[in-house]
Motif scaffolding. Structure first.
Motif, PDB file in Angstrom:
ATOM      1  N   PRO A   1       0.833  -1.206   0.000  1.00 30.00           N
ATOM      2  CA  PRO A   1       0.000   0.000   0.000  1.00 30.00           C
ATOM      3  C   PRO A   1       0.866   1.253   0.000  1.00 30.00           C
ATOM      4  CG  PRO A   1      -0.678  -1.541   1.727  1.00 30.00           C
ATOM      5  CD  PRO A   1       0.648  -2.026   1.211  1.00 30.00           C
ATOM      6  N   SER A   2       0.307   2.316  -0.527  1.00 25.94           N
ATOM      7  CA  SER A   2       0.916   3.638  -0.423  1.00 25.94           C
ATOM      8  C   SER A   2       0.053   4.454   0.517  1.00 25.94           C
ATOM      9  CB  SER A   2       0.992   4.315  -1.800  1.00 25.94           C
ATOM     10  OG  SER A   2       1.432   5.652  -1.683  1.00 25.94           O
ATOM     11  N   MET A   3       0.568   4.724   1.713  1.00 26.85           N
ATOM     12  CA  MET A   3      -0.211   5.394   2.766  1.00 26.85           C
ATOM     13  C   MET A   3      -1.546   4.675   2.961  1.00 26.85           C
ATOM     14  SD  MET A   3       1.882   7.837   3.673  1.00 26.85           S
ATOM     15  CE  MET A   3       1.024   9.138   4.544  1.00 26.85           C
ATOM     16  N   LYS A   4      -1.468   3.331   2.975  1.00 25.29           N
ATOM     17  CA  LYS A   4      -2.606   2.440   3.232  1.00 25.29           C
ATOM     18  C   LYS A   4      -3.633   2.429   2.099  1.00 25.29           C
ATOM     19  CE  LYS A   4      -2.081   2.912   8.237  1.00 25.29           C
ATOM     20  NZ  LYS A   4      -2.742   3.194   9.530  1.00 25.29           N
ATOM     21  N   GLU A   5      -3.245   2.953   0.926  1.00 20.85           N
ATOM     22  CA  GLU A   5      -4.155   2.974  -0.208  1.00 20.85           C
ATOM     23  C   GLU A   5      -3.472   2.426  -1.451  1.00 20.85           C
ATOM     24  OE1 GLU A   5      -5.587   6.944  -0.721  1.00 20.85           O
ATOM     25  OE2 GLU A   5      -6.875   6.861   1.049  1.00 20.85           O
ATOM     26  N   PHE A   6      -4.309   2.133  -2.471  1.00 24.88           N
ATOM     27  CA  PHE A   6      -3.763   1.635  -3.736  1.00 24.88           C
ATOM     28  C   PHE A   6      -3.104   2.778  -4.512  1.00 24.88           C
ATOM     29  CE2 PHE A   6      -3.627  -0.082  -7.975  1.00 24.88           C
ATOM     30  CZ  PHE A   6      -3.366  -1.413  -7.768  1.00 24.88           C
ATOM     31  N   ARG A   7      -3.799   3.864  -4.697  1.00 27.42           N
ATOM     32  CA  ARG A   7      -3.317   5.157  -5.202  1.00 27.42           C
ATOM     33  C   ARG A   7      -3.011   5.221  -6.698  1.00 27.42           C
ATOM     34  NH1 ARG A   7      -1.316   9.492  -1.679  1.00 27.42           N
ATOM     35  NH2 ARG A   7      -2.137   9.048   0.397  1.00 27.42           N
ATOM     36  N   TYR A   8      -2.330   4.222  -7.277  1.00 26.93           N
ATOM     37  CA  TYR A   8      -1.916   4.371  -8.674  1.00 26.93           C
ATOM     38  C   TYR A   8      -1.763   2.993  -9.309  1.00 26.93           C
ATOM     39  CZ  TYR A   8       2.657   3.306  -6.622  1.00 26.93           C
ATOM     40  OH  TYR A   8       3.690   2.706  -5.951  1.00 26.93           O
ATOM     41  N   PRO A   9      -1.834   2.894 -10.650  1.00 25.85           N
ATOM     42  CA  PRO A   9      -1.665   1.589 -11.311  1.00 25.85           C
ATOM     43  C   PRO A   9      -0.278   1.022 -11.049  1.00 25.85           C
ATOM     44  CG  PRO A   9      -2.629   3.184 -12.816  1.00 25.85           C
ATOM     45  CD  PRO A   9      -2.167   3.953 -11.614  1.00 25.85           C
ATOM     46  N   ARG A  10      -0.195  -0.306 -10.880  1.00 25.76           N
ATOM     47  CA  ARG A  10       1.076  -0.986 -10.652  1.00 25.76           C
ATOM     48  C   ARG A  10       1.463  -1.704 -11.950  1.00 25.76           C
ATOM     49  NH1 ARG A  10       1.700  -0.578  -5.020  1.00 25.76           N
ATOM     50  NH2 ARG A  10       0.069   0.861  -4.332  1.00 25.76           N
ATOM     51  N   LEU A  11       2.715  -1.495 -12.391  1.00 27.29           N
ATOM     52  CA  LEU A  11       3.159  -1.970 -13.697  1.00 27.29           C
ATOM     53  C   LEU A  11       4.334  -2.926 -13.561  1.00 27.29           C
ATOM     54  CD1 LEU A  11       3.097   1.436 -15.643  1.00 27.29           C
ATOM     55  CD2 LEU A  11       1.341  -0.333 -15.628  1.00 27.29           C
ATOM     56  N   LEU A  12       4.234  -4.045 -14.284  1.00 29.59           N
ATOM     57  CA  LEU A  12       5.290  -5.054 -14.304  1.00 29.59           C
ATOM     58  C   LEU A  12       5.493  -5.494 -15.747  1.00 29.59           C
ATOM     59  CD1 LEU A  12       7.182  -7.039 -12.760  1.00 29.59           C
ATOM     60  CD2 LEU A  12       5.240  -8.601 -12.630  1.00 29.59           C
TER      61      LEU A  12
ATOM     62  N   THR B   1      21.354   6.555   3.860  1.00 30.79           N
ATOM     63  CA  THR B   1      20.361   7.235   3.023  1.00 30.79           C
ATOM     64  C   THR B   1      19.706   6.306   2.014  1.00 30.79           C
ATOM     65  OG1 THR B   1      21.418   9.386   3.309  1.00 30.79           O
ATOM     66  CG2 THR B   1      19.984   9.131   1.400  1.00 30.79           C
ATOM     67  N   VAL B   2      20.495   5.517   1.295  1.00 32.52           N
ATOM     68  CA  VAL B   2      19.879   4.589   0.345  1.00 32.52           C
ATOM     69  C   VAL B   2      19.933   3.146   0.830  1.00 32.52           C
ATOM     70  CG1 VAL B   2      20.141   6.036  -1.673  1.00 32.52           C
ATOM     71  CG2 VAL B   2      21.994   4.516  -1.056  1.00 32.52           C
ATOM     72  N   ALA B   3      20.509   2.931   2.016  1.00 30.06           N
ATOM     73  CA  ALA B   3      20.426   1.601   2.624  1.00 30.06           C
ATOM     74  C   ALA B   3      19.080   1.429   3.300  1.00 30.06           C
ATOM     75  CB  ALA B   3      21.545   1.401   3.638  1.00 30.06           C
ATOM     76  N   ALA B   4      18.584   2.498   3.914  1.00 29.32           N
ATOM     77  CA  ALA B   4      17.278   2.448   4.568  1.00 29.32           C
ATOM     78  C   ALA B   4      16.175   2.472   3.513  1.00 29.32           C
ATOM     79  CB  ALA B   4      17.129   3.641   5.508  1.00 29.32           C
ATOM     80  N   PRO B   5      15.025   1.923   3.839  1.00 31.69           N
ATOM     81  CA  PRO B   5      13.899   1.991   2.892  1.00 31.69           C
ATOM     82  C   PRO B   5      13.425   3.429   2.708  1.00 31.69           C
ATOM     83  CG  PRO B   5      13.506   0.364   4.635  1.00 31.69           C
ATOM     84  CD  PRO B   5      14.684   1.180   5.059  1.00 31.69           C
ATOM     85  N   TRP B   6      12.662   3.622   1.629  1.00 30.28           N
ATOM     86  CA  TRP B   6      11.918   4.864   1.521  1.00 30.28           C
ATOM     87  C   TRP B   6      10.828   4.773   2.613  1.00 30.28           C
ATOM     88  CZ3 TRP B   6      15.830   5.039  -1.111  1.00 30.28           C
ATOM     89  CH2 TRP B   6      16.024   4.602  -2.415  1.00 30.28           C
ATOM     90  N   PHE B   7      10.787   5.757   3.491  1.00 29.00           N
ATOM     91  CA  PHE B   7       9.888   5.702   4.646  1.00 29.00           C
ATOM     92  C   PHE B   7       8.643   6.566   4.412  1.00 29.00           C
ATOM     93  CE2 PHE B   7      13.821   4.865   7.334  1.00 29.00           C
ATOM     94  CZ  PHE B   7      13.464   3.552   7.636  1.00 29.00           C
ATOM     95  N   GLU B   8       7.474   6.016   4.658  1.00 25.48           N
ATOM     96  CA  GLU B   8       6.276   6.842   4.741  1.00 25.48           C
ATOM     97  C   GLU B   8       6.316   7.639   6.043  1.00 25.48           C
ATOM     98  OE1 GLU B   8       3.017   4.126   2.334  1.00 25.48           O
ATOM     99  OE2 GLU B   8       3.169   3.912   4.512  1.00 25.48           O
ATOM    100  N   CYS B   9       5.646   8.788   6.045  1.00 21.82           N
ATOM    101  CA  CYS B   9       5.548   9.598   7.259  1.00 21.82           C
ATOM    102  C   CYS B   9       4.102  10.063   7.412  1.00 21.82           C
ATOM    103  CB  CYS B   9       6.487  10.800   7.199  1.00 21.82           C
ATOM    104  SG  CYS B   9       6.424  11.850   8.686  1.00 21.82           S
ATOM    105  N   TYR B  10       3.557   9.895   8.618  1.00 21.16           N
ATOM    106  CA  TYR B  10       2.166  10.255   8.888  1.00 21.16           C
ATOM    107  C   TYR B  10       2.056  11.516   9.748  1.00 21.16           C
ATOM    108  CZ  TYR B  10       0.864   5.774   6.866  1.00 21.16           C
ATOM    109  OH  TYR B  10       0.683   4.727   5.990  1.00 21.16           O
ATOM    110  N   HIS B  11       3.168  12.248   9.894  1.00 22.24           N
ATOM    111  CA  HIS B  11       3.124  13.503  10.652  1.00 22.24           C
ATOM    112  C   HIS B  11       2.242  14.503   9.898  1.00 22.24           C
ATOM    113  CE1 HIS B  11       4.318  17.051  12.844  1.00 22.24           C
ATOM    114  NE2 HIS B  11       5.134  16.356  13.628  1.00 22.24           N
ATOM    115  N   PRO B  12       1.279  15.139  10.570  1.00 20.84           N
ATOM    116  CA  PRO B  12       0.372  16.046   9.850  1.00 20.84           C
ATOM    117  C   PRO B  12       1.061  17.258   9.234  1.00 20.84           C
ATOM    118  CG  PRO B  12       0.051  16.216  12.229  1.00 20.84           C
ATOM    119  CD  PRO B  12       0.944  15.034  12.004  1.00 20.84           C
ATOM    120  N   ASP B  13       2.223  17.644   9.772  1.00 28.51           N
ATOM    121  CA  ASP B  13       2.924  18.810   9.236  1.00 28.51           C
ATOM    122  C   ASP B  13       3.819  18.478   8.056  1.00 28.51           C
ATOM    123  OD1 ASP B  13       1.740  20.307  11.207  1.00 28.51           O
ATOM    124  OD2 ASP B  13       3.467  20.208  12.563  1.00 28.51           O
ATOM    125  N   HIS B  14       4.204  17.217   7.907  1.00 23.53           N
ATOM    126  CA  HIS B  14       5.042  16.830   6.774  1.00 23.53           C
ATOM    127  C   HIS B  14       4.764  15.379   6.365  1.00 23.53           C
ATOM    128  CE1 HIS B  14       7.572  15.344  10.134  1.00 23.53           C
ATOM    129  NE2 HIS B  14       7.489  16.577  10.622  1.00 23.53           N
TER     130      HIS B  14
END
Length: 787
Positions: free
Chosen positions: A357-368, A566-579
């Motif tokens: 999920p992207s922020m718990k949603e589908f959001r966009y088409p997935r391509l393979l 920086t690129v070893a860690a995953p891309w992290f979602e953030c749920y902070h309302p300000d960012h």
């Protein structure tokens, strides 16, 4: 409505209310089970009440799995819709989930965790639900609460309800669809939602072998111009649209998964292509590895595509060892994607795409995209992906980078040097003179190209910069933040923590304010657990880096900088309302951080590596090292030299029969790959020579970490190592690796060919080998030729 209610519990054999699932199903005793029976306890907790009732408290202290279940099986029929729910309060490092065990007959388990709804982190009293449809072939379900890892949780009102029925029988009028082009034949079974691809050149039929039967075809809109159908996920009741597009002029197939709204979890689609004995999986884990599909003990199963400790390039391959024919699957939408390596019923490994999920949603088409080839093996896999990298702007060669920063040329072929332990020298007067003297000594012995990673003061750096072919760098990080109120508890306060970011710029892992945990720091009191740092939100990192680095450059003339995690860690979602931040946003901000390093005139390095950063990064510490197969605590216990070789090092990390230079075949002329700083050339002396030979074969420079004492005692070995590991990296620095060949049946003799005419042949075995030109290459030896 048939209903089963679990409301109160007792210790061990938990007392449950006598509520019924209709009149024939009763829940009388809940059973608490743990794989480690000593790791779990339970009790009624009168102090922790929900809705005025005492709750069940479960404390699990182990790392393994546990479960709470009545043990009875509820008879079901395909199409029954069920809801399992419970009020749960949760805390700890582990996880818990509501799920159902599905069975065919008796003890014939199909899934132990069907339709699981997971909870993690710190969670107040929350009503957790999972809703699902009973799939075909299932005769009973067993609702349960399950989990793993250390956690404390409270449970109340565990409820199971049959809420309806949905017809999931295959459409009787569904007709197969066939499409063809010059190379391929696509057959779609619309009644099953599966497809097969026949490669006309080889005759191989790439048929799907579903790992789950949790997708069913349902009526829905169909585009007459495309091969399309609708799928229902029986574990989540979510519907998806599928589009299949066979390329008119190429042996390629594009699969698109469409959806919208909430996603309860990862969606594995499409089903993997069935493996055959003799196939080999090509996996871009760090530099690259191949798994014969018969291999069983691979240790890893799921690898994310959105961070360096997963797959560092967005593809996987499957090839026939005997012919080199095969296919490559390219994740064209990789920011929320992963792959799963799982055995099929014949115990042969195969790969499944998995969409998060992207922020718990589908959001966009997935391509393979699947691309098929009739020869070329792993090289063909990589060259098709290299084409993709060029088309998407990821491929930026050194010939372009060096125009912007001439110092990049000093990086190419330079050994990465980390030296510690200066304080062992008695009566030292001037560390500056010692460090400069060490670099001069190394160069006088023939180690002429050096990336000095140990930092220094202004005088040290200025003098090191006057030496030929020396690049001066230092460690830096913009991820971890320690709560300053806990500085007095930890063994060290890191000088590069962005403490000013606490707490306003912390990444929120959940909307309730739970902050994302990062590196854990040892406490002064060794009896207490490590204290975790928080992770900074990537959207907030760049200004801190701009301020710190710009100010430091005013007095310290660095020519390079290494940015950890920086690129070893995953891309992290953030749920902070300000960012708030999606994974795609996180990637964007991480790349802005790396771009800043170049904009400040510095050569840029980062940890492990990921191809999203190729346009901005010049070298990676860790790309050569396979993350899952390093020595224990390699990121902490860096200086320790290992006398014995652990099995995972021998079988995976330095095994030429499995290792492949996948990264070099795609990006050798763009980014320098190095070993990890806890897994460097001299880390395990018994395999030191093998590591050097990998450097020679791949055209990559070595990395050494040592104390000054270790250098003085082993300088001849370091010099010998450098003269094996370094020359090819400099000779081929600007060249593409155009081919990589396996010359011996045991895969111990291999050859790399570069676009500038350099050919490198390495014999990893113990015995001499006769090469095609009649010459003999001794065991553990190499040679370089140039046309």
């Amino acid at each position: 409505m048939r209903r089963l209610l679990l409301s109160a519990f007792a210790l061990c054999l938990l007392f449950l209310s006598a509520s019924t699932f209709a009149e024939e199903w009763k829940m009388e005793n809940g059973r608490l089970w743990s794989r480690d029976a000593q790791a779990i306890t339970s009790s009624k907790d009168a102090a922790e009440k929900r809705d005025g009732r005492e709750s069940l408290k479960i404390v699990h202290m182990g790392e393994l799995d546990w479960a709470l279940s009545e043990g009875k099986r509820i008879p079901v029929k395909p199409g029954d819709v069920f809801e399992i729910s419970a009020w749960i309060k949760f805390g700890g490092k582990g996880s818990a989930a509501l799920a159902a065990v599905t069975r065919r007959q008796g003890e014939d388990v199909v899934q132990w965790s069907y339709a699981d709804k997971e909870v993690r982190g710190t969670m107040p009293w929350t009503l957790v639900k999972t809703v699902f449809i009973v799939p075909e072939g299932i005769e009973t379900i067993e609702p349960r609460l399950m989990g793993d890892g250390p956690a404390t949780l409270w449970v109340d009102d565990f409820t199971v309800a049959r809420t309806g029925f949905r017809d999931i029988a295959s459409p009787k009028d569904a007709k197969p669809i066939r499409e063809e082009n010059k190379f391929l034949k696509l057959d779609v079974q619309t009644a099953e939602g599966t497809f097969s691809v026949t490669d006309k050149r080889t005759g191989r039929v790439w048929s799907q072998q579903p790992t789950t039967k949790n997708f069913v075809v349902v009526p829905g809109p169909v585009d007459g111009k495309k091969t399309s159908f609708q799928l229902l996920n029986t574990e989540t009741l979510v519907e998806y649209g599928v589009e299949l597009s066979l390329d008119a002029d190429k042996p390629e197939l594009l699969v698109q998964l469409n959806g919208n709204g909430p996603m309860a979890g990862a969606v594995p689609f499409p089903a993997p292509f069935a493996s055959k004995s003799g196939d080999r999986l090509i996996i871009p884990m760090n530099e690259g590895i191949s798994y014969p599909v018969e291999e069983q003990d691979i240790e890893v199963r799921r690898l994310v595509a959105y961070g360096g400790h997963g797959i560092c390039m967005a593809f996987w391959g499957q090839v026939e060892d005997a012919t080199g024919a095969g296919m490559v699957a390219i994740l064209e939408t990789a920011d929320d994607a992963a792959i799963e390596i799982i055995p099929n019923p014949d115990k042969l490994l195969q790969v499944n795409a998995s969409w998060d999920p992207s922020m718990k949603e589908f959001r966009y088409p997935r391509l393979l995209r699947f691309a098929f080839f009739d020869k070329g093996g792993h090289v063909a896999v990589c060259k098709r992906y290299r084409q993709h990298a060029k088309e998407t702007g990821l491929w930026v060669p050194f010939t372009e980078k060096v125009k912007k920063n001439p110092n990049i040329d000093k990086l190419l072929g330079a050994a990465n040097i980390w030296c510690f332990g200066w304080d062992w020298i008695a009566n030292r007067q001037d560390w500056t003179d010692m460090k400069i003297a060490l670099v001069k000594e190394m160069q006088s012995l023939g180690m002429d190209r050096i990336l000095w990673s140990g930092g220094g003061n202004a005088k040290e750096l200025a003098e090191l910069n006057t030496l030929p072919n020396v690049l001066t760098s230092r460690y830096d990080i913009y991820q971890d933040i320690m709560d300053p109120s806990r500085f007095g508890e930890v063994r060290y306060v890191h000088g590069d923590w962005t403490t000013d970011a606490w707490p306003q710029d912390i990444n929120w892992a959940a909307a309730d304010g739970t902050w994302r945990k990062g590196w854990e720091v040892e406490t002064k009191d060794t009896t207490k657990p490590r204290i975790p740092c928080a992770v900074i939100c990537d959207a907030k990192a760049v200004p801190y880096a701009q301020k710190r680095i710009s100010k430091e450059l005013e007095t310290k003339p660095y020519t390079c900088r290494f940015i950890d995690t920086t690129v070893a860690a995953p891309w992290f979602e953030c749920y902070h309302p300000d960012h708030p931040m999606t994974r795609s946003d996180s990637k964007k901000h991480k790349m802005e951080l790396l771009k800043l390093i170049g904009d400040l005139g510095l050569v840029c390095g980062s940890e492990t590596g990921h191809d999203a950063s190729v346009p901005f990064c010049d070298y990676y510490e860790g790309m050569l090292s396979l993350g899952p197969y390093r020595v224990p605590e390699s990121g902490r216990d860096m200086i320790r030299i290992w006398d014995e070789v652990p099995p995972q090092i021998e079988w995976f990390q330095v095994n030429p029969a499995l290792r492949l230079p996948l990264w070099e075949l795609v990006y050798h002329d763009c980014v320098v790959a190095q070993w990890y700083w806890g897994d460097y050339n001299n880390k395990l002396p018994k395999v030191w020579r093998k590591r050097d030979l990998f450097n020679a074969l791949y055209g990559t420079p070595p990395m050494y970490m040592f104390t000054r004492k270790n250098w003085d005692e082993n300088k001849e070995k370091f010099v010998e190592s450098y003269k094996t590991a370094e020359p090819v990296s400099r000779a081929t620095a600007y060249a593409e690796m155009v081919d990589h060949k396996i010359l011996s049946t045991d895969r111990m003799v291999q050859q790399s060919i570069f676009s500038n005419g350099v050919t490198v042949t390495v014999n990893f075995g113990d015995q001499p080998f006769k090469l095609p030109d009649g010459s003999i290459l001794n065991g553990l030896d190499w040679k370089m030729e140039k046309k």
